[in-house]
Enzyme design. Sequence first.
Site, short mmCIF file in Angstrom:
data_model
loop_
_atom_site.label_atom_id
_atom_site.label_comp_id
_atom_site.label_asym_id
_atom_site.label_seq_id
_atom_site.Cartn_x
_atom_site.Cartn_y
_atom_site.Cartn_z
N ASP A 65 -9.40 -5.80 -4.63
CA ASP A 65 -8.70 -4.17 -4.24
C ASP A 65 -10.00 -3.71 -4.64
O ASP A 65 -9.86 -3.22 -5.76
CB ASP A 65 -7.46 -4.57 -4.04
CG ASP A 65 -6.68 -2.88 -3.53
OD1 ASP A 65 -7.76 -1.99 -2.93
OD2 ASP A 65 -5.40 -3.20 -3.65
N SER B 140 0.49 -1.06 -0.13
CA SER B 140 0.04 -0.06 -0.35
C SER B 140 0.49 1.61 -0.64
O SER B 140 1.55 1.66 -1.53
CB SER B 140 -0.67 -0.39 1.47
OG SER B 140 -2.47 0.96 0.76
N HIS C 277 -8.03 -5.00 0.33
CA HIS C 277 -6.73 -4.40 -0.34
C HIS C 277 -6.07 -4.99 0.98
O HIS C 277 -4.45 -5.21 0.83
CB HIS C 277 -7.70 -3.04 0.40
CG HIS C 277 -5.85 -1.96 -0.18
ND1 HIS C 277 -5.19 -1.98 -0.64
CD2 HIS C 277 -5.14 -1.08 1.27
CE1 HIS C 277 -3.97 -1.90 -0.83
NE2 HIS C 277 -3.78 -0.64 0.84
#
Length: 399
Positions: A342, A179, A375
């Site tokens: 995601d 991320s 995610h």
Amino acid sequence: MRHFCIWLGKFVLLALCLIQLCWAQDTLLVNKQQFTLDDFVTFGGKTIKQVKVGWESYGKLNEDKSNVILITHFFSGNSHAAGKYSQDDAKPGYWDSIIGPDKAIDTNHYFVISVDSLVNLGVHDPHVITTGPASINPETGKPYGLTFPVVTIRDFVNVQKAVLESLGISKLHAVMGASMGSMQALEWATAYPDWVARMISVIGVGQADAWTTLTLEQWAMPIRLDKHWNHGDYYQRQIPVDGLTASLMMITQQAMHPDYINAANPQHWPLEAAPLNDINQSHQVVNWLKNAAQARANIMDANHLLYLVRANQLFIAGHHDKLEEAMKRVKAKSLLLPSHNDLLLMPYMAKQVHQALLAAGKSSQYAEINGPMGHLNGVVGIAQHSSTIAAFLAAKDSL
């Protein structure tokens, strides 16, 4: 038969004790260490005095310091990537499933290091060391608040570089992050290509596009609207905990997938009695998410969240040219691992980086992480690509 059962019970108990003892011996125990910079000049040209960040490491640095793997952490994370601070810790670092002896990132061979970011969200966590708006400005003796300079992903990387250089390290076997950590990993590969032999981007992105920038702005809005925020000057007053909690609720939901949230709340029913009979009451699932956010808010800071949002909004790999131009500077072999479902940093963003690297004639691999969590598959589901990661790290250097 009775004696046999007693004997069997004792045997099972002994076996369980031995297993627990082995687990305890195999637990990677780590310590948080502190690094200080007297003066740090940001990408925007501002100077921050007495910058302090925490870092931790796993494994041993070899003689020529060529076995270093840097782990760069995600938005709400910190440098606790693996292991435990004590045997009594409830859970280990977030990537413990792949970092440690005989794991994908094998600490028998690699020296793995991770650094707390500037403006780290968990500034009140006793295991986090960071400098940001909640820190005391040495020139005024008061918290910085919004006088703290805007910082970027490049600044996070430059602080990490200073930590590494203090240890005599001048090259990375690999850099890997998830991320926001993927942004830092890619920034390393573009800003300091001669340092980086391998780059692994997990649930990653090459730039904050218009959609992502708007999503991030939504995270900031509840804080700015909180009546106690006071334009960031709240450190001697009531803190904007409601705004921070609302922001964390939004971040957590967007980091998950509907399939997971629905499965985790099987008792949800639209016509629950409490919200039906009282407008001030909420559905069970709302309370579930709010309670989780409130628990996390206790160690976090609202202004730090705003600064992290801005750092992510400002991100484009290389912090200068278009993404395609920045990828031409990369010398590292690259591996991109997005999550297939995601909804926050969607797979198309990783594909954009992958295609730009290939178009620039670079070595790039692409594979998706599967799982129900959206995610967060990149954190909790990373072990499914253990063999992929191990093979990638073992491949011959491209530099």
